[in-house]
Design a protein around this motif. Sequence first.
Motif, PDB file in Angstrom:
ATOM      1  N   TYR A   1       0.831  -1.210   0.000  1.00  0.00           N
ATOM      2  CA  TYR A   1       0.000   0.000   0.000  1.00  0.00           C
ATOM      3  C   TYR A   1       0.865   1.259   0.000  1.00  0.00           C
ATOM      4  O   TYR A   1       0.565   2.230  -0.693  1.00  0.00           O
ATOM      5  N   GLU A   2       1.940   1.215   0.765  1.00  0.00           N
ATOM      6  CA  GLU A   2       2.827   2.390   0.842  1.00  0.00           C
ATOM      7  C   GLU A   2       3.467   2.713  -0.502  1.00  0.00           C
ATOM      8  O   GLU A   2       3.807   3.856  -0.784  1.00  0.00           O
ATOM      9  N   GLN A   3       3.610   1.701  -1.348  1.00  0.00           N
ATOM     10  CA  GLN A   3       4.263   1.898  -2.643  1.00  0.00           C
ATOM     11  C   GLN A   3       3.314   2.438  -3.721  1.00  0.00           C
ATOM     12  O   GLN A   3       3.758   2.838  -4.788  1.00  0.00           O
ATOM     13  N   ILE A   4       2.016   2.456  -3.425  1.00  0.00           N
ATOM     14  CA  ILE A   4       1.048   2.978  -4.407  1.00  0.00           C
ATOM     15  C   ILE A   4       1.064   4.501  -4.359  1.00  0.00           C
ATOM     16  O   ILE A   4       1.040   5.110  -3.286  1.00  0.00           O
ATOM     17  N   ASP A   5       1.065   5.110  -5.524  1.00  0.00           N
ATOM     18  CA  ASP A   5       1.090   6.575  -5.633  1.00  0.00           C
ATOM     19  C   ASP A   5      -0.203   7.177  -5.093  1.00  0.00           C
ATOM     20  O   ASP A   5      -1.292   6.797  -5.510  1.00  0.00           O
ATOM     21  N   LYS A   6      -0.071   8.103  -4.136  1.00  0.00           N
ATOM     22  CA  LYS A   6      -1.242   8.803  -3.590  1.00  0.00           C
ATOM     23  C   LYS A   6      -1.079  10.318  -3.725  1.00  0.00           C
ATOM     24  O   LYS A   6      -1.776  11.091  -3.074  1.00  0.00           O
ATOM     25  N   GLU A   7      -0.131  10.727  -4.549  1.00  0.00           N
ATOM     26  CA  GLU A   7       0.154  12.149  -4.705  1.00  0.00           C
ATOM     27  C   GLU A   7      -1.032  12.869  -5.363  1.00  0.00           C
ATOM     28  O   GLU A   7      -1.716  12.299  -6.206  1.00  0.00           O
ATOM     29  N   PRO A   8      -1.264  14.131  -4.982  1.00  0.00           N
ATOM     30  CA  PRO A   8      -2.362  14.902  -5.595  1.00  0.00           C
ATOM     31  C   PRO A   8      -2.189  15.001  -7.113  1.00  0.00           C
ATOM     32  O   PRO A   8      -1.073  15.085  -7.623  1.00  0.00           O
ATOM     33  N   ASN A   9      -3.303  14.956  -7.826  1.00  0.00           N
ATOM     34  CA  ASN A   9      -3.276  15.092  -9.283  1.00  0.00           C
ATOM     35  C   ASN A   9      -4.511  15.878  -9.732  1.00  0.00           C
ATOM     36  O   ASN A   9      -5.162  16.526  -8.907  1.00  0.00           O
ATOM     37  N   GLU A  10      -4.861  15.772 -11.004  1.00  0.00           N
ATOM     38  CA  GLU A  10      -5.949  16.610 -11.528  1.00  0.00           C
ATOM     39  C   GLU A  10      -7.309  16.279 -10.922  1.00  0.00           C
ATOM     40  O   GLU A  10      -8.210  17.115 -10.913  1.00  0.00           O
ATOM     41  N   MET A  11      -7.475  15.065 -10.392  1.00  0.00           N
ATOM     42  CA  MET A  11      -8.780  14.712  -9.819  1.00  0.00           C
ATOM     43  C   MET A  11      -8.882  15.075  -8.333  1.00  0.00           C
ATOM     44  O   MET A  11      -9.968  15.043  -7.757  1.00  0.00           O
ATOM     45  N   THR A  12      -7.756  15.441  -7.708  1.00  0.00           N
ATOM     46  CA  THR A  12      -7.726  15.642  -6.261  1.00  0.00           C
ATOM     47  C   THR A  12      -8.719  16.700  -5.791  1.00  0.00           C
ATOM     48  O   THR A  12      -9.415  16.524  -4.777  1.00  0.00           O
ATOM     49  N   LYS A  13      -8.821  17.793  -6.522  1.00  0.00           N
ATOM     50  CA  LYS A  13      -9.745  18.865  -6.138  1.00  0.00           C
ATOM     51  C   LYS A  13     -11.175  18.369  -6.108  1.00  0.00           C
ATOM     52  O   LYS A  13     -11.944  18.684  -5.190  1.00  0.00           O
ATOM     53  N   ARG A  14     -11.555  17.561  -7.104  1.00  0.00           N
ATOM     54  CA  ARG A  14     -12.907  17.008  -7.146  1.00  0.00           C
ATOM     55  C   ARG A  14     -13.147  16.060  -5.971  1.00  0.00           C
ATOM     56  O   ARG A  14     -14.216  16.077  -5.349  1.00  0.00           O
ATOM     57  N   VAL A  15     -12.153  15.221  -5.681  1.00  0.00           N
ATOM     58  CA  VAL A  15     -12.277  14.274  -4.566  1.00  0.00           C
ATOM     59  C   VAL A  15     -12.445  15.018  -3.251  1.00  0.00           C
ATOM     60  O   VAL A  15     -13.333  14.709  -2.453  1.00  0.00           O
ATOM     61  N   ARG A  16     -11.610  16.046  -3.037  1.00  0.00           N
ATOM     62  CA  ARG A  16     -11.690  16.814  -1.780  1.00  0.00           C
ATOM     63  C   ARG A  16     -13.040  17.508  -1.633  1.00  0.00           C
ATOM     64  O   ARG A  16     -13.615  17.550  -0.543  1.00  0.00           O
ATOM     65  N   GLY A  17     -13.555  18.026  -2.732  1.00  0.00           N
ATOM     66  CA  GLY A  17     -14.860  18.696  -2.689  1.00  0.00           C
ATOM     67  C   GLY A  17     -15.964  17.728  -2.317  1.00  0.00           C
ATOM     68  O   GLY A  17     -16.833  18.051  -1.482  1.00  0.00           O
ATOM     69  N   GLU A  18     -15.934  16.542  -2.897  1.00  0.00           N
ATOM     70  CA  GLU A  18     -16.964  15.541  -2.598  1.00  0.00           C
ATOM     71  C   GLU A  18     -16.836  15.029  -1.167  1.00  0.00           C
ATOM     72  O   GLU A  18     -17.839  14.806  -0.483  1.00  0.00           O
ATOM     73  N   ILE A  19     -15.614  14.864  -0.688  1.00  0.00           N
ATOM     74  CA  ILE A  19     -15.397  14.441   0.707  1.00  0.00           C
ATOM     75  C   ILE A  19     -15.964  15.485   1.663  1.00  0.00           C
ATOM     76  O   ILE A  19     -16.645  15.147   2.634  1.00  0.00           O
ATOM     77  N   SER A  20     -15.698  16.769   1.384  1.00  0.00           N
ATOM     78  CA  SER A  20     -16.208  17.845   2.249  1.00  0.00           C
ATOM     79  C   SER A  20     -17.734  17.837   2.293  1.00  0.00           C
ATOM     80  O   SER A  20     -18.340  17.970   3.365  1.00  0.00           O
ATOM     81  N   ARG A  21     -18.364  17.674   1.129  1.00  0.00           N
ATOM     82  CA  ARG A  21     -19.834  17.634   1.083  1.00  0.00           C
ATOM     83  C   ARG A  21     -20.362  16.442   1.867  1.00  0.00           C
ATOM     84  O   ARG A  21     -21.342  16.563   2.613  1.00  0.00           O
ATOM     85  N   TYR A  22     -19.700  15.299   1.712  1.00  0.00           N
ATOM     86  CA  TYR A  22     -20.149  14.096   2.413  1.00  0.00           C
ATOM     87  C   TYR A  22     -20.019  14.269   3.932  1.00  0.00           C
ATOM     88  O   TYR A  22     -20.946  13.923   4.680  1.00  0.00           O
ATOM     89  N   LEU A  23     -18.905  14.795   4.382  1.00  0.00           N
ATOM     90  CA  LEU A  23     -18.679  14.949   5.823  1.00  0.00           C
ATOM     91  C   LEU A  23     -19.643  15.956   6.435  1.00  0.00           C
ATOM     92  O   LEU A  23     -20.088  15.798   7.572  1.00  0.00           O
TER      93      LEU A  23
END
Length: 282
Positions: free
Chosen positions: A65-87
């Motif tokens: 799991y640690e070796q999988i890339d989790k760096e922010p990319n072009e979809m990160t903003k959309r993911v963060r927005g949806e997480i905020s709405r869900y929370l």
Amino acid sequence: MSITVEEYEDVLNAEVWIEVNKLRDYARHGISREVRGEVWLYLLGIQEADRSKEVSTQKQKLLDYEQIDKEPNEMTKRVRGEISRYLRKTNIESSRNIPRIFEDVISAYCNHNHRVEYYPAMVNLCAPFVYSVKRECDAFLCFEKLINALDDHFSSRGINESVASFMTLFRTCIPDLYSYFEEEEVDIKEWAASALQFALSKELSLENLMRLWDTYFAVPDWIEFHPFFCLAILRHLKESLEELEQSEIRTMLMRLPSLEMDQIVNEAFNIRHEILERQESL
């Protein structure tokens, strides 16, 4: 039938071998919050029943799991927005950094499975694992297993075909409500598409969703069983829905009230039994 935390712990604390079949029998009736995440790992095959391999397997899972890339990319903003709405909508407190875990798990999945594009319902599908499973790498593996199962199912059987089949069952099982929806011009197909494709993760409260998934992960054919649970919800809410108008019906279905899940799960098994008997008698 209610299974206590102690009964679950008796199984989970076995030194050599975990009786997964016993966990399956228990889980159909719901899993206590304290042990839910651990039980899910065995039901989903993330954790092996043989405890002699537990430490080495866990180390390898964490390393992978640690070796999988989790760096922010072009979809990160959309993911963060949806997480905020869900929370904001769920308003569930936790001592852990929930937004970061959401983001890392979803980013890891999308980066690890390049053929899959991010869609907003991933947040809803991820939530039960983020809140129930202690280790982030295990939450990722559970999420990956669920998404892949749904993806495989709807790749072989398109969502339009699934909705059409559901509509036939709906008309057969609850004809009065079906007719009422037609009179009110309620587009039940829109609700069915979301409910089927995303396992009711967008419509049910988090607590109800986790209780439903306790049963789902305990049975071998949960995706095939799922339409019957959707029908059971409609039958359970029939009287309330028939008192509402079009826009109110849509609102209720899109965000379902808190439900007696044990009762509706049992009703779903009964509906499936009724339909199978009817088909065999033809």
